[in-house]
Structure formats: C-alpha cells, structure tokens
Design a protein around this motif. Structure first.
Motif, PDB file in Angstrom:
ATOM      1  N   TYR A   1      54.994 -49.812  85.551  1.00  0.00           N
ATOM      2  CA  TYR A   1      54.476 -50.373  86.817  1.00  0.00           C
ATOM      3  C   TYR A   1      55.422 -50.761  87.689  1.00  0.00           C
ATOM      4  O   TYR A   1      55.324 -50.520  88.836  1.00  0.00           O
TER       5      TYR A   1
ATOM      6  N   THR B   1      57.110 -47.535  89.007  1.00  0.00           N
ATOM      7  CA  THR B   1      56.252 -46.951  89.859  1.00  0.00           C
ATOM      8  C   THR B   1      55.914 -47.588  91.097  1.00  0.00           C
ATOM      9  O   THR B   1      56.023 -47.077  92.286  1.00  0.00           O
ATOM     10  N   THR B   2      55.802 -49.014  91.279  1.00  0.00           N
ATOM     11  CA  THR B   2      55.821 -49.891  92.452  1.00  0.00           C
ATOM     12  C   THR B   2      57.122 -49.678  93.184  1.00  0.00           C
ATOM     13  O   THR B   2      57.091 -49.698  94.404  1.00  0.00           O
TER      14      THR B   2
END
Length: 91
Positions: A5, A8-9
């Motif tokens: 996460y 990806t962010t």
C-alpha cells in the motif's frame, strides 16, 4: 501488506506530481531577446554581437537582417517557381 500500500501510494503521488507540469516547454525560446548580429559578407561564419571589421579580410561587418516571418504552408507554385523569379518576386 502495508509495504505494498505504501509503495502504491508513493508511486501514485509521484505520478500525480510529475503530471502537474503546467510550464510551457518552449518558454525559454520565446523569451529570448533578439540581439543584433553582425557578420562578414565574404565570411558568413564570422558572427559578432557588435559592429567592427572581419578578422580574416578586414571588411566591415554588416548587420544580419532576418525577415522573422514564419512560413506555415508552402504552396506548389512557390516550389516550382524558378529561383531567379522567386528572388525578384520577394523584393
């Protein structure tokens, strides 16, 4: 999972910042100040920013004139016109 996460962010944020470039890429070319350029009539490779004499032949340097008109479209008549006729027609 947190690592995926986070990565990806991070990638999405970098992409968003990279796409937010509103600057004109040709702004530096448009903002150039047109300077007077002097060149030798016999030696066009001699280019100076002020008047004077040619270091090769001693002739006086002349100001280089440019039309400054952008040609958008070339017509077939202009391409087929003989060279000497073209020069006379642009006077």
């Amino acid at each position: 999972m947190k690592r995926i996460y986070f990565l990806t962010t991070l990638i999405v944020m970098i992409g968003a910042v990279g796409c937010n470039n509103n600057k004109d890429p040709h702004a530096s070319h448009k903002a150039e100040i047109v300077k007077d350029i002097y060149t030798c009539p016999m030696h066009p490779e001699i280019i100076r920013d002020k008047p004077g004499n040619c270091p090769i032949c001693g002739m006086q340097l002349v100001k280089k004139e440019t039309g400054g008109e952008k040609i958008i479209e070339v017509t077939m008549d202009a391409l087929l016109k003989p060279t000497n006729e073209f020069v006379l027609s642009s006077i």
